[in-house]
Design an enzyme around this catalytic site. Structure first.
Site, PDB file in Angstrom:
ATOM      1  N   ASN A   1      -8.124 -12.640   8.845  1.00  0.00           N
ATOM      2  CA  ASN A   1      -7.938 -11.443   7.252  1.00  0.00           C
ATOM      3  C   ASN A   1      -6.786 -12.642   6.959  1.00  0.00           C
ATOM      4  OD1 ASN A   1      -5.724 -10.011   5.595  1.00  0.00           O
ATOM      5  ND2 ASN A   1      -7.051  -8.199   6.507  1.00  0.00           N
TER       6      ASN A   1
ATOM      7  N   GLY B   1      -4.992 -12.624   4.198  1.00  0.00           N
ATOM      8  CA  GLY B   1      -3.853 -11.564   3.330  1.00  0.00           C
ATOM      9  C   GLY B   1      -2.643 -11.158   4.749  1.00  0.00           C
ATOM     10  N   LYS B   2      -3.445 -11.444   6.094  1.00  0.00           N
ATOM     11  CA  LYS B   2      -1.912 -11.547   6.637  1.00  0.00           C
ATOM     12  C   LYS B   2      -1.513 -12.000   7.340  1.00  0.00           C
ATOM     13  CE  LYS B   2      -4.239  -7.987   9.925  1.00  0.00           C
ATOM     14  NZ  LYS B   2      -4.467  -6.986  11.550  1.00  0.00           N
TER      15      LYS B   2
ATOM     16  N   ASP C   1      -2.726  -5.655  15.165  1.00  0.00           N
ATOM     17  CA  ASP C   1      -3.596  -4.844  15.099  1.00  0.00           C
ATOM     18  C   ASP C   1      -3.023  -3.730  14.118  1.00  0.00           C
ATOM     19  OD1 ASP C   1      -6.459  -3.632  14.831  1.00  0.00           O
ATOM     20  OD2 ASP C   1      -5.694  -2.096  16.168  1.00  0.00           O
TER      21      ASP C   1
ATOM     22  N   PHE D   1      -4.378  -6.763   0.110  1.00  0.00           N
ATOM     23  CA  PHE D   1      -5.592  -6.762   0.633  1.00  0.00           C
ATOM     24  C   PHE D   1      -6.022  -4.959   1.072  1.00  0.00           C
ATOM     25  CE2 PHE D   1      -3.265  -7.726   3.844  1.00  0.00           C
ATOM     26  CZ  PHE D   1      -3.253  -6.999   4.843  1.00  0.00           C
TER      27      PHE D   1
ATOM     28  N   TYR E   1      -5.936  -1.644   1.961  1.00  0.00           N
ATOM     29  CA  TYR E   1      -6.004  -0.709   1.614  1.00  0.00           C
ATOM     30  C   TYR E   1      -4.504  -0.426   0.293  1.00  0.00           C
ATOM     31  CZ  TYR E   1      -8.846   1.866   5.157  1.00  0.00           C
ATOM     32  OH  TYR E   1      -9.511   2.334   5.898  1.00  0.00           O
ATOM     33  N   ASP E   2      -3.867  -1.261   0.204  1.00  0.00           N
ATOM     34  CA  ASP E   2      -2.728  -1.771  -0.807  1.00  0.00           C
ATOM     35  C   ASP E   2      -3.006  -1.012  -1.438  1.00  0.00           C
ATOM     36  OD1 ASP E   2      -1.609  -3.340   0.923  1.00  0.00           O
ATOM     37  OD2 ASP E   2      -1.965  -5.374   0.154  1.00  0.00           O
TER      38      ASP E   2
ATOM     39  N   HIS F   1       5.223  -2.038   7.019  1.00  0.00           N
ATOM     40  CA  HIS F   1       5.336  -2.310   8.267  1.00  0.00           C
ATOM     41  C   HIS F   1       4.736  -3.483   9.045  1.00  0.00           C
ATOM     42  CE1 HIS F   1       1.712  -2.568   6.316  1.00  0.00           C
ATOM     43  NE2 HIS F   1       0.389  -2.855   7.556  1.00  0.00           N
ATOM     44  N   ARG F   2       3.813  -4.556   8.745  1.00  0.00           N
ATOM     45  CA  ARG F   2       4.151  -5.945   8.975  1.00  0.00           C
ATOM     46  C   ARG F   2       5.466  -6.731   8.509  1.00  0.00           C
ATOM     47  NH1 ARG F   2      -0.455  -6.366   6.530  1.00  0.00           N
ATOM     48  NH2 ARG F   2      -1.817  -5.508   8.181  1.00  0.00           N
TER      49      ARG F   2
HETATM   50  P1  ITT Z   1      -7.836  -9.265  12.349  1.00  0.00           P
HETATM   51  O1  ITT Z   1      -9.145 -10.281  11.953  1.00  0.00           O
HETATM   52  O2  ITT Z   1      -6.746  -9.295  12.518  1.00  0.00           O
HETATM   53  O3  ITT Z   1      -8.743  -7.851  12.717  1.00  0.00           O
HETATM   54  P2  ITT Z   1      -8.227  -6.755   9.755  1.00  0.00           P
HETATM   55  O4  ITT Z   1      -8.811  -7.080   8.733  1.00  0.00           O
HETATM   56  O5  ITT Z   1     -10.024  -6.597  10.587  1.00  0.00           O
HETATM   57  O6  ITT Z   1      -8.473  -8.634  10.415  1.00  0.00           O
HETATM   58  P3  ITT Z   1      -7.598  -4.757  10.922  1.00  0.00           P
HETATM   59  O7  ITT Z   1      -8.569  -4.567  12.328  1.00  0.00           O
HETATM   60  O8  ITT Z   1      -5.711  -4.837  11.823  1.00  0.00           O
HETATM   61  O9  ITT Z   1      -7.365  -6.113  10.052  1.00  0.00           O
HETATM   62  O10 ITT Z   1      -6.308  -3.577  10.300  1.00  0.00           O
HETATM   63  C1  ITT Z   1      -7.460  -2.731   9.535  1.00  0.00           C
HETATM   64  C2  ITT Z   1      -8.002  -2.387   8.156  1.00  0.00           C
HETATM   65  O11 ITT Z   1      -6.678  -2.089   7.939  1.00  0.00           O
HETATM   66  C3  ITT Z   1      -8.296  -3.431   7.341  1.00  0.00           C
HETATM   67  O12 ITT Z   1      -9.510  -3.003   6.999  1.00  0.00           O
HETATM   68  C4  ITT Z   1      -7.716  -3.984   6.952  1.00  0.00           C
HETATM   69  O13 ITT Z   1      -8.220  -4.319   5.517  1.00  0.00           O
HETATM   70  C5  ITT Z   1      -6.566  -2.417   6.819  1.00  0.00           C
HETATM   71  N1  ITT Z   1      -4.814  -3.437   6.373  1.00  0.00           N
HETATM   72  C6  ITT Z   1      -4.429  -3.617   7.455  1.00  0.00           C
HETATM   73  N2  ITT Z   1      -3.127  -4.230   7.086  1.00  0.00           N
HETATM   74  C7  ITT Z   1      -3.139  -3.744   5.885  1.00  0.00           C
HETATM   75  C8  ITT Z   1      -2.073  -3.458   4.823  1.00  0.00           C
HETATM   76  O14 ITT Z   1      -0.936  -4.231   5.040  1.00  0.00           O
HETATM   77  N3  ITT Z   1      -2.445  -3.601   3.589  1.00  0.00           N
HETATM   78  C9  ITT Z   1      -3.235  -2.613   3.082  1.00  0.00           C
HETATM   79  N4  ITT Z   1      -4.725  -2.694   4.476  1.00  0.00           N
HETATM   80  C10 ITT Z   1      -4.504  -3.372   5.455  1.00  0.00           C
END
Ligand code: ITT
Length: 187
Positions: free
Chosen positions: A10, A12-13, A66, A144, A146-147, A172-173
């Site tokens: 991801n 965005g993270k 996560d 990205f 659910y933003d 949260h992050r």
């Molecule tokens: P990883 O490779 O790091 O696992 P991921 O996108 O699958 O990437 P997660 O399992 O941690 O990440 O996230 C679960 C879902 O929640 C995923 O669809 C993200 O897009 C969403 N999400 C997590 N953090 C978010 C944020 O800060 N804003 C909006 N959506 C978020």
């Protein structure tokens, strides 16, 4: 420690982590190598299992995260299933599920759990939460996931309507990363 791997698919993270890490002299290197994400009832167990699995393959210091969106009136759904739900019904599907909920019934919380591991040491966890609500419509182009449908408490804009640095101050992050950065400053 000059650099750290962020094992995630991801971008965005990674952008959010880089924004926070700018105050440290540690470079973040994204590695999209995947790891097993177990079905568990909380994010901590998912992050811990993933980190212990990666430790067997990678000796460089790394972080994984996560995260999930927990909606009060849907009994915490999508929670640990946030990724699957995002890729199936998406933001639009969540809004549809919430169609008949009034403003006061749309409470939700975003949670983030970072795991940091180095060599064989037990991974350390850093947790952050952001309370807010689900909007009635998708708004904004930043961020990205659910933003576009999440509004933090005390704000009127969704996370997708604000810049990364603004989101990082309240999200949260942003909070879990602050704890991680404090930890790095002290080692
Ligand atoms: P990883 O490779 O790091 O696992 P991921 O996108 O699958 O990437 P997660 O399992 O941690 O990440 O996230 C679960 C879902 O929640 C995923 O669809 C993200 O897009 C969403 N999400 C997590 N953090 C978010 C944020 O800060 N804003 C909006 N959506 C978020």
């Amino acid at each position: 420690m000059k650099s750290i791997y962020f094992i995630t698919g991801n971008k965005g993270k990674v952008a959010e982590a880089e924004n926070k890490f700018s105050e440290l002299n540690i470079e973040i290197i994204q590695k999209d190598v995947g790891y097993p994400e177990i079905q568990a009832i909380n994010l901590e167990d998912v992050a811990l299992y993933g980190a212990e699995h990666i430790q067997k393959r990678i000796s460089h210091p790394f972080i994984i995260e996560d995260a999930g969106l927990f909606i009060d009136n849907l009994n915490g759904f999508p929670g640990v299933y946030s990724s699957y739900v995002y890729h199936t019904i998406g933001c639009r599907g969540i809004l549809r599920l919430m169609e008949n909920f009034k403003d006061g019934d749309r409470k939700a919380v975003f949670r983030s759990v970072f795991a940091f591991a180095i060599s064989d040491d037990k991974p350390r966890l850093f947790i952050g939460e952001c309370f807010g609500k689900i909007s009635v419509a998708e708004k904004g182009d930043h961020g990205f996931g659910y933003d576009p449908i999440f509004i933090a408490d005390g704000k009127s804009k969704t996370f997708a309507q604000i810049e990364t640095s603004e989101k990082n101050k309240i999200s949260h992050r942003g909070k879990s990363l602050d704890k991680l950065i404090d930890f790095f400053k002290n080692i």
